[in-house]
Design an enzyme around this catalytic site. Structure first.
Site, PDB file in Angstrom:
ATOM      1  CE1 TYR A  36      -3.867   1.826  -0.391  1.00  0.00           C
ATOM      2  CE2 TYR A  36      -3.494   2.755   1.953  1.00  0.00           C
ATOM      3  CZ  TYR A  36      -4.284   2.719   0.728  1.00  0.00           C
ATOM      4  OH  TYR A  36      -5.288   3.514   0.640  1.00  0.00           O
ATOM      5  CE  LYS A  91     -21.093 -20.695 -15.772  1.00  0.00           C
ATOM      6  NZ  LYS A  91     -22.056 -19.738 -16.796  1.00  0.00           N
TER       7      LYS A  91
END
Length: 248
Positions: A36, A91
């Protein structure tokens, strides 16, 4: 316990079939500074100069959006975005388990064609591809076509292309077994929604000459009433003898 009961039990146990896991582990101040701020600024600056670098430095390289409006879910019909979530999660599991591809279920609380197109275009930068899922015909045809024109990443409609590919594969094998030629076969496609239309298009492209489509009212011909715009287009290239009657 029936499969239906087992499925409900497992979905409750899973409480969602997906989770986000981190590749970058933060165990120290240095780890945090690299993953970060301030270290993350470096790939940001590179991508700002060269958008293609996003495929090198971000999850975009291996992530697709599984997008549905819940208007044509499995055999359940128009059950809405929230109720479509278990299917879209499923899915996403298939993408990961069988293809090693990250997938994110995106269920949109709108069935307005223009709003769906705008939304997908706006979220597209985060993804390497768009998988459209369980969107009713004929809107699905326009949505897919427009998104392909507007985006520079692959757009795939599972109900159309995925189904058509599987059907063609099966028919190719069946021709080998029966020793038949595609040019002399009569083909009947029972169904003229998104899957039926895509199957027919692919079979025509593969070289089948004699294809008849049927919908709930029977054989589709140039004289059929109440056809949507896509079915009218298909009537021009199928049922060349302009037959009428029932599926039987």
């Amino acid at each position: 316990m029936s499969n239906s009961e087992k499925a409900l039990q497992m979905h409750e146990q899973w409480n969602g079939k997906l989770e986000t896991t981190a590749k970058a582990h933060v165990n120290s101040r240095e780890d945090l500074a690299i993953a970060y701020t301030p270290g993350v600024a470096e790939p940001c600056k590179v991508i700002a100069k060269d958008p293609e670098a996003a495929y090198k430095y971000t999850i975009k390289s291996n992530t697709v959006a599984v997008v549905s409006d819940g208007s044509a879910v499995l055999g359940l019909g128009n059950i809405g975005a929230l109720a479509a979530m278990p299917v879209m999660e499923g899915k996403a599991v298939l993408f990961k388990e069988f293809g090693g591809v990250n997938a994110v279920p995106i269920c949109l609380d709108t069935q307005d064609t223009e709003e769906i197109i705008r939304t997908v275009v706006n979220i597209a930068p985060a993804f390497g591809g768009i998988n459209l899922e369980d969107i009713s015909a004929p809107r699905c045809f326009e949505i897919e076509t427009r998104l392909k024109e507007l985006l520079d990443i692959p757009v795939f409609h599972d109900d159309q292309h995925g189904t058509a590919i599987v059907v063609l594969a099966g028919i190719i094998n069946a021709l080998k077994v029966t020793k038949k030629e595609k040019e002399t076969c009569r083909v009947v496609v029972n169904g003229a929604g998104s899957a039926g239309v895509a199957i027919t298009k692919l079979l025509l492209n593969y070289g089948f000459k004699d294809i008849t489509m049927c919908d709930i009212n029977g054989i589709i011909s140039k004289d059929s009433e109440n056809l949507n715009w896509m079915q009218k287009e298909m009537a021009k290239v199928t049922n060349l003898k302009n037959a009428s009657g029932t599926l039987a």
